[in-house]
Design a protein around this motif. Structure first.
Motif, mmCIF file in Angstrom:
data_model
loop_
_atom_site.group_PDB
_atom_site.id
_atom_site.type_symbol
_atom_site.label_atom_id
_atom_site.label_comp_id
_atom_site.label_asym_id
_atom_site.label_seq_id
_atom_site.Cartn_x
_atom_site.Cartn_y
_atom_site.Cartn_z
ATOM 1 N N SER A 258 0.871 -1.373 0.024
ATOM 2 C CA SER A 258 -0.114 0.085 0.026
ATOM 3 C C SER A 258 1.059 1.185 0.131
ATOM 4 O O SER A 258 0.713 2.140 -0.747
ATOM 5 C CB SER A 258 -0.632 0.041 1.222
ATOM 6 N N ALA A 259 2.096 1.168 0.679
ATOM 7 C CA ALA A 259 2.930 2.347 0.938
ATOM 8 C C ALA A 259 3.571 2.656 -0.414
ATOM 9 O O ALA A 259 3.844 3.656 -0.802
ATOM 10 C CB ALA A 259 3.759 2.174 2.153
ATOM 11 N N SER A 260 4.079 1.427 -1.005
ATOM 12 C CA SER A 260 4.951 1.537 -2.346
ATOM 13 C C SER A 260 3.974 1.475 -3.781
ATOM 14 O O SER A 260 4.527 1.898 -4.710
ATOM 15 C CB SER A 260 5.838 0.161 -2.539
ATOM 16 N N GLY A 261 2.761 1.411 -3.313
ATOM 17 C CA GLY A 261 1.953 1.616 -4.652
ATOM 18 C C GLY A 261 1.815 2.988 -5.340
ATOM 19 O O GLY A 261 1.913 3.163 -6.612
ATOM 20 N N ALA B 70 9.761 -4.027 -2.849
ATOM 21 C CA ALA B 70 8.638 -3.213 -3.070
ATOM 22 C C ALA B 70 8.877 -1.791 -3.288
ATOM 23 O O ALA B 70 8.332 -1.007 -4.016
ATOM 24 C CB ALA B 70 7.839 -3.306 -1.764
ATOM 25 N N PHE B 71 10.168 -1.207 -2.751
ATOM 26 C CA PHE B 71 10.401 0.051 -2.632
ATOM 27 C C PHE B 71 11.631 0.187 -3.691
ATOM 28 O O PHE B 71 11.852 1.339 -3.926
ATOM 29 C CB PHE B 71 10.862 0.453 -1.366
ATOM 30 N N LEU B 72 12.263 -0.721 -4.223
ATOM 31 C CA LEU B 72 13.516 -0.393 -5.056
ATOM 32 C C LEU B 72 13.102 -1.185 -6.604
ATOM 33 O O LEU B 72 13.047 -0.354 -7.650
ATOM 34 C CB LEU B 72 14.676 -1.023 -4.319
ATOM 35 N N ILE B 73 13.180 -2.323 -6.353
ATOM 36 C CA ILE B 73 13.017 -3.051 -7.852
ATOM 37 C C ILE B 73 11.947 -2.772 -8.547
ATOM 38 O O ILE B 73 11.934 -2.554 -9.745
ATOM 39 C CB ILE B 73 12.964 -4.700 -7.403
#
Length: 397
Positions: free
Chosen positions: A14-17, A264-267
Motif C-alpha cells: 500500500s505504501a509502495s503502490g 517493493a520500494f526499489l526493484i
C-alpha cells in the motif's frame, strides 16, 4: 503466521503502490518530453557484468527485467510455496481455482483478439498472444491500494493466478518467439536447482549459500535463453520452511520478510520506470481504432474478466474448487478486472509478435495495451474499493 505475513506485505505494498504509479507515469512523461533522448539513452545503455567465467552485456532495461525482476519472482515464489504447503492453497480444491482461472484468463483474451483480427484490412492474427499476460507488479499494487482491508487470501489468489498466467505467457514466448535455447546451460540450471534442494536438507546451512545457489541458477537460466522469471520461482521452491534453530522464524519466512521491502520500494519502481516509458510519436488518431489496437484493448479489458471470472464461476458451481476463504463474488470479479492489467508484459510480447519495421502495428500494440490496462485498473480498483466499503458497512451493522 501466513495471515500475519500477508498483512505485512499488504501494508508495504500500500505504501509502495504510489511510488510505483509515480515511476510509471514519470517514465511515460519523460518518454514524450524534450528529454526523451536522455530517458531512452539511459534505459538502453549497455552494461557488462563479469563474474569469473560469466560475462554478459545487456542494456539497463534488460538487466532490470532479467536480473532484478528474478528477485521479485523469487519472493513471489516463496509466498506461494508457503501457501501451498501450509496456508490457503494447501487444499487442492483451493489451488485448482487460481490455476483454472488463469487458463481461462489466457483463452478469453486470445479468442477476443482473434475475433477482431481474423480478416479485414489491417488484421494481424499473429498478435493474439499480446493480451494473454497479466502484469503481476501493477496488479498487486492496485489491489494493495484499492482494497488493503480485504481478506488477505485474495492477494494469494491473485498472486497464484498471475504467476500461472505469466508462466503460460513465458511458455508462449518460448514456443512462438524463441529461435533456440541452449541445452547444456539449461541442464546446468537444473543441476544447480538440485544442489539448492539438497542444501535445504542441511538445517543450519548459511543463508549465503542459498544466495550463491540462486545466482548460479539465475546465471545458467539467463545463458540458456529461457526467461529468468522461471529461475526465481524454481529457486524459491527449494527453500525450506523449517527454522534453523528452535523458536526462530523459518528460513523461508526470513528470506521473504528480508527481501520484500527491497522488492517493493526499489526493484518494482525501477522496473516500472524502465519498462513503462514509450513514445507516442508517430501514432495517429486512425491507429486508435485499428484492428490490432482494438483486439489488444478488448482482449485485456473484456477477455480477461470474462475468462478469469467465467472459469472461476464454472469450477466453483461444479464444486471442483472453492472460493478463497472469506472472499465474496464481487471481490473475485474485481480481481478478474485487475488481471486485465497487461502493461509491461503485454508490451514485451507485442514487440515480439510484430517486427520492429512494422511501425503501424507496433503503435497499435502500445495503444491497445495502455487503453486496456488503464480501463482494467480503473474498473478493478473501483469495484474492490466499493467492496471494501461495503464490508466496512456490514461490520458496523
Amino acid at each position: 503466521m501466513a495471515k500475519r505475513i500477508t498483512l505485512d506485505f499488504l501494508k508495504t505494498e500500500s505504501a509502495s503502490g504510489l511510488i510505483l504509479a509515480i515511476a510509471a507515469v514519470g517514465a511515460i512523461v519523460l518518454a514524450n518530453s524534450p528529454w526523451a533522448h536522455l530517458y531512452f539513452g539511459f534505459i538502453g545503455a549497455p552494461f557488462t557484468v563479469q563474474l569469473g567465467a560469466f560475462t554478459e552485456t545487456l542494456s539497463i532495461i534488460d538487466w532490470v527485467k532479467e536480473g532484478l525482476m528474478a528477485v521479485f519472482f523469487f519472493v513471489v515464489g516463496l509466498e506461494i510455496k508457503y501457501e501451498i504447503v501450509r496456508g490457503e492453497l494447501a487444499n487442492p480444491r483451493r489451488l485448482a481455482l487460481p490455476v483454472i482461472a488463469a487458463l481461462g484468463g489466457m483463452v478469453g483474451p486470445a479468442l477476443i483478439y482473434l475475433a477482431l483480427n481474423m480478416s479485414g484490412p489491417g488484421a494481424a492474427p499473429q498478435g493474439w498472444p499480446t493480451p494473454v499476460a497479466t502484469d503481476i507488479a501493477f496488479a498487486i499494487a492496485a489491489l494493495a491500494v484499492a482494497g488493503p482491508k480485504l481478506p488477505p487470501n485474495l492477494r494469494v489468489f491473485l498472486l497464484t493466478l498471475a504467476i500461472v498466467d505469466d508462466l503460460g505467457a513465458v511458455g508462449l514466448i518460448g514456443l512462438l518467439f524463441t529461435d533456440h535455447f541452449r541445452i547444456l546451460e539449461l541442464a546446468g540450471a537444473l543441476v544447480a536447482l538440485a544442489g539448492m534442494g539438497l542444501l535445504g536438507r542441511w538445517r543450519r546451512a548459511p543463508y549465503l549459500l542459498y544466495a550463491v545457489g540462486f545466482v548460479i541458477v539465475w546465471g545458467f537460466m539467463l545463458k540458456s535463453g529461457i526467461s529468468t522469471s522461471l529461475a526465481g520461482v524454481a529457486a524459491a521452491a527449494t527453500i525450506p520452511l523449517e527454522a534453523r534453530k528452535p523458536g526462530r522464524p523459518g528460513v523461508l519466512e526470513d528470506f521473504m520478510e528480508g527481501l520484500h521491502p527491497y522488492v517493493a520500494f526499489l526493484i518494482l519502481p525501477l522496473f516500472a520506470f524502465c519498462a513503462a516509458g514509450f513514445s507516442a510519436r508517430g501514432i495517429g488518431l486512425s491507429d486508435l481504432f485499428g484492428p490490432v489496437a482494438l483486439g489488444v484493448a478488448a482482449g485485456l479489458f473484456l477477455g480477461k474478466q470474462i475468462g478469469v471470472f467465467g472459469a472461476a464461476f464454472l469450477v466453483i458451481a461444479l464444486k471442483l474448487a472453492r472460493r478463497p476463504t472469506g472472499a465474496k463474488w464481487v471481490e473475485l470479479y474485481g480481481l478478474s478486472l485487475l488481471c486485465g492489467i497487461g502493461f509491461t508484459m503485454s508490451l514485451f510480447i507485442g514487440q515480439l509478435a510484430f517486427p520492429s519495421t512494422d511501425a503501424v502495428a507496433q503503435g497499435q500494440v502500445r495503444i491497445g495495451v495502455v487503453v486496456g490496462s488503464l480501463l482494467s485498473t480503473a474498473a478493478g480498483m473501483a469495484v474492490l474499493a466499493w467492496a471494501q466499503r461495503r464490508r466496512a458497512g456490514e461490520d458496523l451493522d
